[in-house]
Design a protein around this motif. Structure first.
Motif, PDB file in Angstrom:
ATOM      1  N   SER A  39       0.831  -1.205   0.000  1.00 31.56           N
ATOM      2  CA  SER A  39       0.000   0.000   0.000  1.00 31.56           C
ATOM      3  C   SER A  39       0.861   1.249   0.000  1.00 31.56           C
ATOM      4  CB  SER A  39      -0.914  -0.029   1.224  1.00 31.56           C
ATOM      5  OG  SER A  39      -1.675   1.139   1.323  1.00 31.56           O
ATOM      6  N   ARG A  40       1.915   1.224   0.801  1.00 36.47           N
ATOM      7  CA  ARG A  40       2.809   2.387   0.864  1.00 36.47           C
ATOM      8  C   ARG A  40       3.535   2.599  -0.467  1.00 36.47           C
ATOM      9  NH1 ARG A  40       3.020   7.257   2.792  1.00 36.47           N
ATOM     10  NH2 ARG A  40       5.014   8.159   2.183  1.00 36.47           N
ATOM     11  N   ALA A  41       3.947   1.517  -1.086  1.00 38.26           N
ATOM     12  CA  ALA A  41       4.659   1.628  -2.368  1.00 38.26           C
ATOM     13  C   ALA A  41       3.766   2.282  -3.417  1.00 38.26           C
ATOM     14  CB  ALA A  41       5.100   0.242  -2.835  1.00 38.26           C
ATOM     15  N   LEU A  42       2.491   1.947  -3.403  1.00 48.21           N
ATOM     16  CA  LEU A  42       1.567   2.555  -4.368  1.00 48.21           C
ATOM     17  C   LEU A  42       1.430   4.055  -4.112  1.00 48.21           C
ATOM     18  CD1 LEU A  42      -0.498   2.418  -6.646  1.00 48.21           C
ATOM     19  CD2 LEU A  42      -2.228   1.741  -4.957  1.00 48.21           C
ATOM     20  N   VAL A  43       1.321   4.461  -2.844  1.00 49.82           N
ATOM     21  CA  VAL A  43       1.209   5.882  -2.527  1.00 49.82           C
ATOM     22  C   VAL A  43       2.435   6.629  -3.048  1.00 49.82           C
ATOM     23  CG1 VAL A  43       1.246   7.570  -0.655  1.00 49.82           C
ATOM     24  CG2 VAL A  43      -0.337   5.636  -0.562  1.00 49.82           C
ATOM     25  N   GLU A  44       3.600   6.096  -2.802  1.00 47.22           N
ATOM     26  CA  GLU A  44       4.834   6.774  -3.224  1.00 47.22           C
ATOM     27  C   GLU A  44       4.920   6.851  -4.746  1.00 47.22           C
ATOM     28  OE1 GLU A  44       7.995   4.754  -1.245  1.00 47.22           O
ATOM     29  OE2 GLU A  44       7.534   5.656   0.716  1.00 47.22           O
ATOM     30  N   GLU A  45       4.454   5.800  -5.420  1.00 45.63           N
ATOM     31  CA  GLU A  45       4.450   5.793  -6.885  1.00 45.63           C
ATOM     32  C   GLU A  45       3.506   6.866  -7.424  1.00 45.63           C
ATOM     33  OE1 GLU A  45       2.702   2.910 -10.399  1.00 45.63           O
ATOM     34  OE2 GLU A  45       3.470   1.967  -8.577  1.00 45.63           O
ATOM     35  N   LEU A  46       2.327   6.955  -6.827  1.00 45.96           N
ATOM     36  CA  LEU A  46       1.339   7.930  -7.307  1.00 45.96           C
ATOM     37  C   LEU A  46       1.766   9.356  -7.002  1.00 45.96           C
ATOM     38  CD1 LEU A  46      -1.940   6.061  -6.280  1.00 45.96           C
ATOM     39  CD2 LEU A  46      -0.969   6.280  -8.570  1.00 45.96           C
ATOM     40  N   VAL A  47       2.382   9.565  -5.827  1.00 45.81           N
ATOM     41  CA  VAL A  47       2.880  10.902  -5.490  1.00 45.81           C
ATOM     42  C   VAL A  47       3.950  11.316  -6.492  1.00 45.81           C
ATOM     43  CG1 VAL A  47       4.223  12.215  -3.812  1.00 45.81           C
ATOM     44  CG2 VAL A  47       2.306  10.809  -3.048  1.00 45.81           C
ATOM     45  N   GLY A 111      -3.993  -2.569   5.378  1.00 45.37           N
ATOM     46  CA  GLY A 111      -3.271  -2.307   4.140  1.00 45.37           C
ATOM     47  C   GLY A 111      -4.010  -1.458   3.132  1.00 45.37           C
ATOM     48  N   PHE A 112      -4.906  -0.593   3.619  1.00 42.25           N
ATOM     49  CA  PHE A 112      -5.632   0.300   2.712  1.00 42.25           C
ATOM     50  C   PHE A 112      -5.331   1.772   2.981  1.00 42.25           C
ATOM     51  CE2 PHE A 112      -8.300  -3.524   2.818  1.00 42.25           C
ATOM     52  CZ  PHE A 112      -8.415  -3.786   1.457  1.00 42.25           C
ATOM     53  N   SER A 113      -4.330   2.056   3.812  1.00 38.90           N
ATOM     54  CA  SER A 113      -4.102   3.434   4.244  1.00 38.90           C
ATOM     55  C   SER A 113      -2.793   4.041   3.743  1.00 38.90           C
ATOM     56  CB  SER A 113      -4.134   3.497   5.779  1.00 38.90           C
ATOM     57  OG  SER A 113      -5.416   3.124   6.248  1.00 38.90           O
ATOM     58  N   GLY A 114      -1.907   3.256   3.219  1.00 41.53           N
ATOM     59  CA  GLY A 114      -0.713   3.790   2.585  1.00 41.53           C
ATOM     60  C   GLY A 114       0.341   4.341   3.520  1.00 41.53           C
ATOM     61  N   VAL A 115       0.412   3.853   4.756  1.00 39.75           N
ATOM     62  CA  VAL A 115       1.446   4.319   5.684  1.00 39.75           C
ATOM     63  C   VAL A 115       2.642   3.378   5.645  1.00 39.75           C
ATOM     64  CG1 VAL A 115      -0.285   5.335   7.202  1.00 39.75           C
ATOM     65  CG2 VAL A 115       0.554   3.023   7.667  1.00 39.75           C
ATOM     66  N   ILE A 184       8.961   9.869  14.847  1.00 33.35           N
ATOM     67  CA  ILE A 184       8.802   9.629  13.422  1.00 33.35           C
ATOM     68  C   ILE A 184       8.634  10.954  12.694  1.00 33.35           C
ATOM     69  CG2 ILE A 184       7.834   7.317  13.656  1.00 33.35           C
ATOM     70  CD1 ILE A 184       5.063   8.501  13.304  1.00 33.35           C
ATOM     71  N   GLU A 185       9.054  10.962  11.431  1.00 36.57           N
ATOM     72  CA  GLU A 185       8.822  12.095  10.540  1.00 36.57           C
ATOM     73  C   GLU A 185       7.719  11.688   9.574  1.00 36.57           C
ATOM     74  OE1 GLU A 185      12.343  13.376   8.602  1.00 36.57           O
ATOM     75  OE2 GLU A 185      13.522  13.540  10.458  1.00 36.57           O
ATOM     76  N   LEU A 186       6.581  12.335   9.704  1.00 34.76           N
ATOM     77  CA  LEU A 186       5.440  11.962   8.882  1.00 34.76           C
ATOM     78  C   LEU A 186       5.699  12.254   7.404  1.00 34.76           C
ATOM     79  CD1 LEU A 186       2.552  13.333  11.137  1.00 34.76           C
ATOM     80  CD2 LEU A 186       3.339  10.966  10.926  1.00 34.76           C
ATOM     81  N   LYS A 187       5.329  11.282   6.587  1.00 34.20           N
ATOM     82  CA  LYS A 187       5.459  11.415   5.144  1.00 34.20           C
ATOM     83  C   LYS A 187       4.065  11.547   4.520  1.00 34.20           C
ATOM     84  CE  LYS A 187       9.938  10.658   5.414  1.00 34.20           C
ATOM     85  NZ  LYS A 187      10.931  11.732   5.152  1.00 34.20           N
ATOM     86  N   ALA A 188       4.024  11.568   3.195  1.00 32.80           N
ATOM     87  CA  ALA A 188       2.769  11.766   2.462  1.00 32.80           C
ATOM     88  C   ALA A 188       1.670  10.826   2.957  1.00 32.80           C
ATOM     89  CB  ALA A 188       3.004  11.549   0.968  1.00 32.80           C
ATOM     90  N   LYS A 189       0.529  11.383   3.248  1.00 34.97           N
ATOM     91  CA  LYS A 189      -0.703  10.723   3.681  1.00 34.97           C
ATOM     92  C   LYS A 189      -0.696  10.251   5.136  1.00 34.97           C
ATOM     93  CE  LYS A 189      -4.364   7.534   2.335  1.00 34.97           C
ATOM     94  NZ  LYS A 189      -4.741   7.231   3.720  1.00 34.97           N
ATOM     95  N   GLU A 190       0.439  10.128   5.780  1.00 37.24           N
ATOM     96  CA  GLU A 190       0.497   9.456   7.077  1.00 37.24           C
ATOM     97  C   GLU A 190      -0.210  10.221   8.193  1.00 37.24           C
ATOM     98  OE1 GLU A 190       4.480   6.738   6.466  1.00 37.24           O
ATOM     99  OE2 GLU A 190       4.684   8.678   7.477  1.00 37.24           O
ATOM    100  N   GLY A 191      -0.120  11.532   8.189  1.00 35.63           N
ATOM    101  CA  GLY A 191      -0.842  12.286   9.208  1.00 35.63           C
ATOM    102  C   GLY A 191      -2.337  12.082   9.088  1.00 35.63           C
ATOM    103  N   VAL A 315      -6.682   3.374  -0.203  1.00 33.31           N
ATOM    104  CA  VAL A 315      -5.702   3.003  -1.230  1.00 33.31           C
ATOM    105  C   VAL A 315      -5.923   1.546  -1.616  1.00 33.31           C
ATOM    106  CG1 VAL A 315      -3.246   2.746  -1.754  1.00 33.31           C
ATOM    107  CG2 VAL A 315      -4.026   4.632  -0.295  1.00 33.31           C
ATOM    108  N   LEU A 316      -6.264   1.284  -2.873  1.00 36.38           N
ATOM    109  CA  LEU A 316      -6.541  -0.069  -3.356  1.00 36.38           C
ATOM    110  C   LEU A 316      -5.371  -0.547  -4.216  1.00 36.38           C
ATOM    111  CD1 LEU A 316     -10.288   0.466  -4.344  1.00 36.38           C
ATOM    112  CD2 LEU A 316      -9.378  -0.467  -2.216  1.00 36.38           C
ATOM    113  N   VAL A 317      -4.585  -1.416  -3.642  1.00 36.86           N
ATOM    114  CA  VAL A 317      -3.363  -1.875  -4.309  1.00 36.86           C
ATOM    115  C   VAL A 317      -3.682  -2.644  -5.583  1.00 36.86           C
ATOM    116  CG1 VAL A 317      -1.331  -3.344  -4.065  1.00 36.86           C
ATOM    117  CG2 VAL A 317      -2.063  -1.907  -2.152  1.00 36.86           C
ATOM    118  N   ASP A 318      -4.721  -3.487  -5.553  1.00 31.06           N
ATOM    119  CA  ASP A 318      -5.021  -4.362  -6.690  1.00 31.06           C
ATOM    120  C   ASP A 318      -5.311  -3.584  -7.964  1.00 31.06           C
ATOM    121  OD1 ASP A 318      -4.674  -6.479  -5.019  1.00 31.06           O
ATOM    122  OD2 ASP A 318      -6.808  -6.904  -4.735  1.00 31.06           O
ATOM    123  N   THR A 319      -5.977  -2.444  -7.826  1.00 30.41           N
ATOM    124  CA  THR A 319      -6.375  -1.677  -9.011  1.00 30.41           C
ATOM    125  C   THR A 319      -5.595  -0.375  -9.178  1.00 30.41           C
ATOM    126  OG1 THR A 319      -8.113  -0.502  -7.802  1.00 30.41           O
ATOM    127  CG2 THR A 319      -8.708  -2.602  -8.833  1.00 30.41           C
ATOM    128  N   GLY A 320      -4.868   0.022  -8.142  1.00 28.69           N
ATOM    129  CA  GLY A 320      -4.148   1.289  -8.210  1.00 28.69           C
ATOM    130  C   GLY A 320      -5.021   2.497  -7.963  1.00 28.69           C
TER     131      GLY A 320
END
Length: 509
Positions: A39-47, A111-115, A184-191, A315-320
């Protein structure tokens, strides 16, 4: 104590309470962590691809149309926590805060939150090492989730706010350092992922529910002791009466009453002393049973919400896909919390009516007025009934549903909110009041038994009588009574009464 493994899917109320009140250690499922990584890998890819996504590279609420520059995406998450930590009021109890931490980690493990995994591991370390954020009880409107209290929960993770560690409240950064938990240092979407959920209202409701499960048994025990003290008619609890009504809660309450009263020489049969009892005795299965049905409904909602994904966006990993929806909305929990408050309030209402019957010489079948030998110079249980009346009257105000209220926030973008956290906190206060009322009834019933000819008590009520008499002695004449009332309520709150009775008759329904 065995470590509890979280995977986002099968956390039970019982396991939650073991973590929050008994200090059970927790860890994350390795399989669930793999889903978190994907899930996190998808968020980073989309960002990296610059795709517009709510709360990731846009503002929040009314600012959802404002694009955030790439260099400010991480800063956006930190500012979100700072902006939302606007709570007021007394701190929430430690068990409730621990529940918030547990449930937030459990939700993220779906695994739907992208942290990143480090976010979840930080929460688990805080639980296992006893770092408990100071979270003000007020400030949530229950949608978009419990933003305000959850932001306070996050503050110590980033070195801000306050936390309790080893029984001492200190600055959040100091507590984390003493527990040797890296910030921790919050990254994209984590807060956003940490605060967009229903974990505050659900934690409060879950802890009230856990205590309500004990309280419904307590109500049957105390009611049964009162039935004996008034030489009540046991025929009303016959299973054939309950079967034709069909409600499971009614059957359970009646079954408990018969088990508690088994072997009693105090109870009577229809027509032996009188034809019917008043409703507060005769209708115990119907009234207690209705509250039981409501508690069962609340349990179904809470146990589902403990494992629910209440984030936004999802965040839906299967479909992006990254979908912006409304899973943060607390309405399911809000209605359940209001229902729980109403159900508990009714257990208090009927208990107070039984107290009033016990002390009234026109209604108590020959017992002394106010359950004292020398009335006039002594008031006996006159004023404890006042206290019970005050508490049940307060409960009637508190039982007004919070979930039917709504007030727009975020300049109308969030135009319907649940007020679920208010509903849950009201239910907690109702619970506390009902414990006190039942404690007063327990004392009255024991007093009434001691004022009449000794007979054999029931299998369960004898155990209950011994518990109360082990803490509160017979009132021969007036004395300072508030400490006795507190002791009786504590026997209910800590489960001593139910435990003693169940040791005598087996597990109650």
């Amino acid at each position: 104590m065995k470590e509890i493994v979280l995977n986002g899917k099968d956390l039970t109320l019982e396991s939650l309470i073991r973590i929050t009140r008994n200090g059970a250690q927790v860890c994350a499922s390795l399989e669930a962590m793999e889903d978190v990584k994907k899930s996190r890998a998808l968020v980073e890819e989309l960002v990296a691809g610059g795709r517009p996504m709510y709360g990731i590279n846009t503002g929040f609420g009314r600012f959802s149309e404002v694009a955030i520059p790439e260099e400010d995406i991480n800063l956006l998450q930190i500012k979100l926590i700072l902006a939302d930590a606007a709570g007021v009021g007394a701190p929430l109890p430690t068990d409730v805060v621990r529940g918030m931490l547990v449930m937030r980690a459990n939700s993220l493990l779906n695994g739907f939150s992208g942290v990143r995994p480090v976010v979840i591991n930080t929460i688990l370390d805080m639980l296992n090492r006893g770092v408990h954020p100071v979270v003000p009880e007020k400030g949530s409107v229950g949608s978009s989730g419990d933003l305000c209290p959850l932001a306070h929960m996050v503050l110590p993770m980033i070195g801000l706010g306050e936390a309790e560690y080893n029984g001492v409240v200190m600055e959040g950064a100091e507590a984390m350092a003493k527990a040797k938990i890296p910030l921790i240092e919050l990254k994209a979407k984590e807060g956003l992922a940490l605060i967009n959920g229903t974990q505050c209202m659900t934690s409060v409701a879950a802890h009230v529910l856990a205590d309500a499960i004990t309280l419904k048994k307590t109500a049957d025990i105390v009611g049964a002791l009162t039935v004996e003290s008034l030489r009540g008619i046991k025929n009303a609890y016959d299973p054939r009466i309950q079967d034709v009504r069909r409600h499971s809660g009614q059957r359970e309450a009646a079954e408990n009453m018969l088990r508690l009263l088994e072997g009693s020489e105090y109870v009577t049969t229809q027509g032996e002393l009188r034809m019917q009892d008043s409703y507060s005795l005769r209708c115990i299965p119907q009234i207690h049973g209705a509250s039981r049905l409501a508690i069962d409904y609340v349990a179904s909602v809470v146990e589902n919400e403990i494992n629910a994904v209440t984030d936004n966006p999802i965040v839906l990993v299967d479909t992006g896909d990254v979908f912006s929806g409304g899973n943060f909305h607390g309405q399911p929990v809000a209605i359940a919390a209001d229902t729980l408050g109403i159900a508990l309030s009714e257990l208090g209402n009927i208990s107070e009516r039984r107290i009033a019957k016990l002390i009234d010489p026109a209604l108590n079948h020959g017992l002394p007025a106010f359950l004292v030998k020398h009335g006039g110079i002594n008031c006996g249980f006159m004023i404890p009934q006042y206290a019970a009346a005050a508490l049940v009257s307060e409960n009637k105000v508190l039982a007004h549903p919070a979930s039917v209220d709504s007030i727009p926030t975020s300049a109308g973008q969030e135009d319907h909110v649940s007020m679920g956290t208010i509903g849950a906190r009201k239910a907690a206060q109702i619970l506390e009041n009902v414990r006190m009322v039942l404690g007063i009834e327990l004392m009255c019933a024991a007093q009434a038994l001691d004022l009449q000819e000794k007979r054999k008590l029931g299998a369960g009520t004898e155990a209950a009588y011994k518990v109360i008499r082990g803490a509160v002695e017979f009132m021969e004449e007036d004395r300072v009574f508030y400490k006795d009332q507190k002791l009786a309520a504590e026997l209910i709150a800590d489960g001593t009464l139910v435990k003693a009775v169940e040791e005598a008759v087996g597990t109650l329904r």
